[in-house]
Design an enzyme around this catalytic site. Structure first.
Site, PDB file in Angstrom:
ATOM      1  N   CYS A  52       8.227  -3.723  12.628  1.00 16.17           N
ATOM      2  CA  CYS A  52       8.973  -4.784  12.165  1.00 16.17           C
ATOM      3  C   CYS A  52      10.264  -4.833  12.135  1.00 16.17           C
ATOM      4  O   CYS A  52      11.213  -5.808  11.741  1.00 16.17           O
ATOM      5  CB  CYS A  52       7.715  -4.139  10.095  1.00 16.17           C
ATOM      6  N   SER A  59      -2.436  -0.978   9.608  1.00 12.13           N
ATOM      7  CA  SER A  59      -3.654  -1.300  10.540  1.00 12.13           C
ATOM      8  C   SER A  59      -5.223  -2.068   9.520  1.00 12.13           C
ATOM      9  O   SER A  59      -5.196  -2.199  10.372  1.00 12.13           O
ATOM     10  CB  SER A  59      -4.204   0.051  11.127  1.00 12.13           C
ATOM     11  N   GLY A  94       3.308  -4.040   9.087  1.00  6.37           N
ATOM     12  CA  GLY A  94       2.919  -2.790   8.649  1.00  6.37           C
ATOM     13  C   GLY A  94       1.455  -1.523   8.890  1.00  6.37           C
ATOM     14  O   GLY A  94       1.761  -0.567   7.827  1.00  6.37           O
ATOM     15  N   GLN A 110       1.141  -1.396   0.112  1.00  9.17           N
ATOM     16  CA  GLN A 110       0.058   0.038  -0.253  1.00  9.17           C
ATOM     17  C   GLN A 110       1.152   1.066   0.250  1.00  9.17           C
ATOM     18  O   GLN A 110       0.456   2.366   0.154  1.00  9.17           O
ATOM     19  CB  GLN A 110      -0.759  -0.122   0.970  1.00  9.17           C
ATOM     20  N   HIS A 143      -1.089   1.402  -4.605  1.00  4.49           N
ATOM     21  CA  HIS A 143      -1.310   2.466  -4.544  1.00  4.49           C
ATOM     22  C   HIS A 143      -0.697   3.440  -5.205  1.00  4.49           C
ATOM     23  O   HIS A 143      -1.198   4.810  -5.007  1.00  4.49           O
ATOM     24  CB  HIS A 143      -1.429   2.867  -2.826  1.00  4.49           C
TER      25      HIS A 143
END
Length: 305
Positions: free
Chosen positions: A280, A238, A236, A116, A134
């Protein structure tokens, strides 16, 4: 050009204790499987790229397509900010978590990456099979004719149209960098935008803004990558937006196990076979180290980073 706050950070949570043990659990999860990784902004914050949702982040309003198209004045304001901010993203380097994912791909445990993020850090780290859900900060697209050009090419055109602008603004002091290759700047009066060199149309970063849909071709490729994998590893993210959550739900419906490594809660926690609330950049390198010495000819050591 003030915008109301529409995005707030996630609540603070305590790190899981025993990161060594948690890394061992993730190593066991990945061993013997080909997992597709779904990555979000939390992977790149250690590289110095701010995000919207990490605990402790300042409240921000993400760019929407309606904002961008609302008026020439707003686009002027946006491009002035981006003209300052995009080079910060361009100059960032992958962190230990990016390099660990590239290593896991080299070892056959990661079959590909759905990201993303728009920062291109996976490619800089040496990962090869990366799908930018994205888009990418490094490309610009014309909304009228579809012509694309490099952000470096547009930077030169904007610099020529606004001689000395960057030096004048940065000479006033430090500039706060915002997510999505943006910068915090209120006074943009007099900044000149640049139109498409092919048709004179509106230029926009080749990034999926809030309110836009991920291109259907990219969605189809992403679902195919999930179908081809044995499991899904979320890193990483949500999973606040559906553009990522839908792939976790798709995997769960197909009976594929899901592991989530993220700071704070996610919308996919109830679907996870393994959830780790930790950094991470701490957990993933420990997983890669558990696999033994890194091959000398590894892609992540190729000099790309």
């Amino acid at each position: 050009m003030r915008r109301s706050v529409a995005w707030t950070p996630a609540p603070e949570t305590a790190l899981d204790p025993d990161p060594t043990g948690r890394a061992a659990e993730l190593t066991a999860f990945l061993t013997g499987r080909r997992s597709v990784a779904l990555t979000g902004a939390g992977l790149s914050t250690p590289s110095g790229i701010p995000d919207y949702r990490s605990p402790g982040s300042p409240p921000r309003t993400p760019m929407t397509i309606d904002m961008f198209l609302s008026s020439p004045e707003f686009r002027r304001h946006y491009w002035a900010r981006n003209h300052l901010g995009w080079r910060h993203m361009d100059a960032t380097s992958p962190n230990a978590a990016h390099r660990a994912l590239a290593r896991l791909e080299d070892d056959g445990l990661i079959s590909g990456i759905l990201t993303q993020n728009v920062d291109m850090l996976h490619l800089k780290a040496g990962s090869r099979r990366v799908l930018d859900l994205h888009g990418s900060y490094g490309r610009v697209i014309c909304l009228d004719c579809g012509h694309t050009l490099s952000r470096h090419v547009l930077d030169a055109a904007l610099e020529a149209a606004n001689p000395g602008f960057r030096d004048r603004v940065t000479g006033r002091g430090a500039i706060e960098v915002a997510p999505d290759a943006d910068a915090v700047l209120e006074d943009t009066a007099g900044f000149a935008t640049v139109d498409c060199p092919q048709c004179g149309g509106i230029l926009k970063p080749d990034i999926v803004y809030f309110g836009e849909n991920v291109p259907r071709t990219a969605v189809a490729r992403a679902f195919a990558m999930v179908d081809d994998a044995d499991a899904v590893l979320v890193v990483g993210s949500s999973l606040t937006v559906m553009s990522g959550l839908r792939f976790v739900r798709h995997a769960a419906r197909a009976g594929k196990p899901v592991a989530i490594l993220n700071r704070g809660a996610t919308r996919g926690d109830e679907l996870a076979h393994l959830k780790i609330d930790h950094r991470c950049e701490t957990i993933l390198p420990a997983v890669a180290a558990a696999l033994g010495p890194e091959p000398v000819n590894s892609a992540s050591q190729s000099g790309i980073a």
